[in-house]
Design an enzyme around this catalytic site. Structure first.
Site, mmCIF file in Angstrom:
data_model
loop_
_atom_site.group_PDB
_atom_site.id
_atom_site.type_symbol
_atom_site.label_atom_id
_atom_site.label_comp_id
_atom_site.label_asym_id
_atom_site.label_seq_id
_atom_site.Cartn_x
_atom_site.Cartn_y
_atom_site.Cartn_z
ATOM 1 N N GLU A 1 40.540 36.696 -52.629
ATOM 2 C CA GLU A 1 41.546 36.913 -53.794
ATOM 3 C C GLU A 1 41.509 38.269 -54.538
ATOM 4 O O GLU A 1 42.539 38.556 -54.715
ATOM 5 C CB GLU A 1 40.974 35.911 -54.794
ATOM 6 C CG GLU A 1 41.596 35.753 -56.129
ATOM 7 C CD GLU A 1 41.156 34.726 -57.104
ATOM 8 O OE1 GLU A 1 41.961 33.969 -57.459
ATOM 9 O OE2 GLU A 1 39.899 34.673 -57.340
ATOM 10 N N GLY B 1 36.324 32.156 -49.023
ATOM 11 C CA GLY B 1 35.542 32.110 -50.148
ATOM 12 C C GLY B 1 36.504 32.736 -51.011
ATOM 13 O O GLY B 1 37.465 32.756 -51.016
ATOM 14 N N ARG B 2 35.812 33.363 -52.140
ATOM 15 C CA ARG B 2 36.575 34.225 -53.192
ATOM 16 C C ARG B 2 36.776 35.597 -52.882
ATOM 17 O O ARG B 2 37.702 36.014 -53.689
ATOM 18 C CB ARG B 2 35.534 33.923 -54.438
ATOM 19 C CG ARG B 2 35.691 32.842 -55.189
ATOM 20 C CD ARG B 2 34.736 32.201 -56.042
ATOM 21 N NE ARG B 2 34.528 33.517 -57.105
ATOM 22 C CZ ARG B 2 33.396 33.609 -57.775
ATOM 23 N NH1 ARG B 2 32.248 33.153 -57.516
ATOM 24 N NH2 ARG B 2 33.213 34.844 -58.601
ATOM 25 N N TYR C 1 42.832 26.778 -46.363
ATOM 26 C CA TYR C 1 42.410 25.823 -47.392
ATOM 27 C C TYR C 1 43.545 25.247 -48.092
ATOM 28 O O TYR C 1 44.537 26.049 -48.346
ATOM 29 C CB TYR C 1 41.530 26.326 -48.223
ATOM 30 C CG TYR C 1 40.912 25.298 -49.169
ATOM 31 C CD1 TYR C 1 39.954 24.419 -48.857
ATOM 32 C CD2 TYR C 1 41.313 25.102 -50.645
ATOM 33 C CE1 TYR C 1 39.492 23.443 -49.456
ATOM 34 C CE2 TYR C 1 40.666 24.213 -51.190
ATOM 35 C CZ TYR C 1 39.697 23.374 -50.972
ATOM 36 O OH TYR C 1 39.036 22.440 -51.653
ATOM 37 N N CYS D 1 40.182 29.473 -43.982
ATOM 38 C CA CYS D 1 40.236 28.873 -45.456
ATOM 39 C C CYS D 1 40.930 29.760 -46.441
ATOM 40 O O CYS D 1 42.088 30.082 -46.279
ATOM 41 C CB CYS D 1 38.810 29.061 -45.853
ATOM 42 S SG CYS D 1 38.137 27.929 -47.015
ATOM 43 N N HIS D 2 40.415 30.404 -47.238
ATOM 44 C CA HIS D 2 41.185 31.466 -48.317
ATOM 45 C C HIS D 2 41.421 32.762 -47.523
ATOM 46 O O HIS D 2 42.100 33.727 -48.440
ATOM 47 C CB HIS D 2 40.172 31.474 -49.597
ATOM 48 C CG HIS D 2 40.317 30.566 -50.310
ATOM 49 N ND1 HIS D 2 39.434 29.417 -50.142
ATOM 50 C CD2 HIS D 2 40.898 30.106 -51.328
ATOM 51 C CE1 HIS D 2 39.694 28.392 -51.061
ATOM 52 N NE2 HIS D 2 40.569 28.802 -52.259
#
Length: 200
Positions: A93, A89-90, A139, A119-120
């Site tokens: 980051e 997800g975000r 990802y 993923c992320h």
């Protein structure tokens, strides 16, 4: 098999499935899992985001559930945990900017404890500089991060996972069945299927 104590690193707009599914599934098989977020305490919540693949050039994003943390980040002692889970997800980051997040991640890598990232989530492993010499996936948009961090990015279908030593990685939530199964193997978790006697 002794139950394991597992740490999960999350943040606001973590991917909904990637936090909810492993959090519940790992408890279902008897493990203890603590979900923490920098600057938040047990009982507080993070927002989640639903990332979907609908034919666009990148994923779409919609609001997900609110997810309640069950441990306090400031109290985390990494050496008391057996394994680490990093959803995507975000969240990765921005939580990778937190030095304690990176120190926690390095502890698991250096101690060769099982790490599951999806993923992320690989953005955190890259920022912690623990991917050197590792084959992993993520990802696809995170492939440059993996390579710049000294890892070998492996392109695999979205429903597959890859294992390299203590590290199991997957591209996105469609891989949950495979990703979690491989993580359970690293944890030493054995699930037995009992045949039911036929009822006459």
């Amino acid at each position: 098999m002794a139950a394991k104590k597992i740490l999960m690193l999350v943040g606001d707009y973590v991917e909904d499935y990637e936090v909810m599914v492993p959090f519940q599934a790992l408890q279902m098989v008897g493990h203890t899992i603590h979900a923490v977020c920098p600057d938040k305490k047990a009982g507080e919540q993070v927002r989640t985001a639903v990332h979907d693949f609908e034919g666009d050039q990148t994923y779409s994003e919609k609001p997900g559930h609110n997810f309640t943390l069950n441990a306090t980040f400031a109290e985390v002692k990494a050496d008391t945990y057996d394994a680490l889970v990093i959803p995507g997800g975000r969240a990765p980051e921005y939580i990778r900017l937190n030095q304690k997040v990176l120190e926690i991640t390095r502890h698991f890598a250096e101690a060769n404890k099982p790490i599951a990232a999806i993923c992320h989530g690989l953005q955190i492993l890259a920022a912690a500089d623990v991917l050197v010499g590792k084959s992993c996936t993520a990802y696809p948009a995170c492939a440059p991060d993996v390579r710049r961090a000294g890892g070998t990015y492996v392109e695999i279908p979205a429903n597959e996972a890859i294992v390299d030593g203590n590290l199991v990685t997957a591209p996105a939530w469609p891989a949950h069945p495979r990703w979690l199964a491989e993580f359970l193997k690293l944890l030493g978790t054995k699930i037995e299927h009992l045949e039911m006697a036929a009822v006459s």
